[in-house]
Design a protein around this motif. Sequence first.
Motif, PDB file in Angstrom:
ATOM      1  N   UNK A  73       0.705  58.224  16.018  1.00  0.00           N
ATOM      2  CA  UNK A  73       1.023  59.657  16.029  1.00  0.00           C
ATOM      3  C   UNK A  73       2.534  59.824  16.102  1.00  0.00           C
ATOM      4  N   UNK A  74       3.094  60.606  15.179  1.00  0.00           N
ATOM      5  CA  UNK A  74       4.541  60.828  15.108  1.00  0.00           C
ATOM      6  C   UNK A  74       4.837  62.321  15.269  1.00  0.00           C
ATOM      7  N   UNK A  75       5.657  62.662  16.262  1.00  0.00           N
ATOM      8  CA  UNK A  75       6.103  64.041  16.452  1.00  0.00           C
ATOM      9  C   UNK A  75       7.458  64.227  15.787  1.00  0.00           C
ATOM     10  N   UNK A  76       7.635  65.356  15.112  1.00  0.00           N
ATOM     11  CA  UNK A  76       8.901  65.676  14.453  1.00  0.00           C
ATOM     12  C   UNK A  76       9.512  66.902  15.115  1.00  0.00           C
ATOM     13  N   UNK A  77      10.652  66.704  15.765  1.00  0.00           N
ATOM     14  CA  UNK A  77      11.309  67.774  16.501  1.00  0.00           C
ATOM     15  C   UNK A  77      11.729  68.905  15.564  1.00  0.00           C
ATOM     16  N   UNK A  78      11.400  70.135  15.957  1.00  0.00           N
ATOM     17  CA  UNK A  78      11.829  71.315  15.216  1.00  0.00           C
ATOM     18  C   UNK A  78      11.031  71.622  13.968  1.00  0.00           C
TER      19      UNK A  78
END
Length: 236
Positions: free
Chosen positions: A204-209
């Motif tokens: 799982x990869x979170x992308x800021x903004x």
Amino acid sequence: MAAMRTLQICGVSPTGKHSASVIFLHGSGDSGQGLRAWVRDVMVPDLAFSHIRVIYPTAPARPYTPMRGAISTVWFDRYKISPHCPEHLESIDVMCNTLGSIIQDEVAAGIPKNRIVIGGFSMGGAMALHLACRYHPDVAGVFALSTFLNKDSVAFQSVEEQIRAGLSLPELFQCHGTSDDLVLHQWGEATSMLLKKAGMTTAFHSFQGLHHQLSQPEMELLRSWILNKLPLSTSS
């Protein structure tokens, strides 16, 4: 049994010998052509490969309950958009069978199922998870962008059953923007955690903004993951 619907498809052909395929499903209300154009706008130069065909199907138009029955191009119906309500399994299963025909067409063209990746954006990612976890666990991988499953999804149960039976499952690649609706980001992360708990290999990869949308960094990471799952074969 009702006749299977034929889906409209647009695609990007490989520049060399076709030896692998990606099926990329759009979000609710969009189309294969719309997603293909969005990807082309986001990525430089494009989500294109020397050996991989990228296929963008369009969901059939149908009444969609969260829109008070208005007609929309959606992969399946929902009783409402909530992690706590039951899934609309009848419409999900019908579409799994319909999309399965695309997989079988690729196999008939000489592409083994372990050289096929299935994925999608938003609702398309949820559709891809049902398709890969429940119907075609022998594909090379599954990706889900800005996607979530209901917390009691039958996909979780299917993963557990296949793990208990000693069967393998595709690896999941999942991305979500932190600036999406907070509930949706948490819901997406919970989906990844529940699939991992059931026994699936997940990332799982979170992308800021990032809001509920695609981004170039996300798509570049996806491209690398696809190439890892579907490398150029020595016979290509």
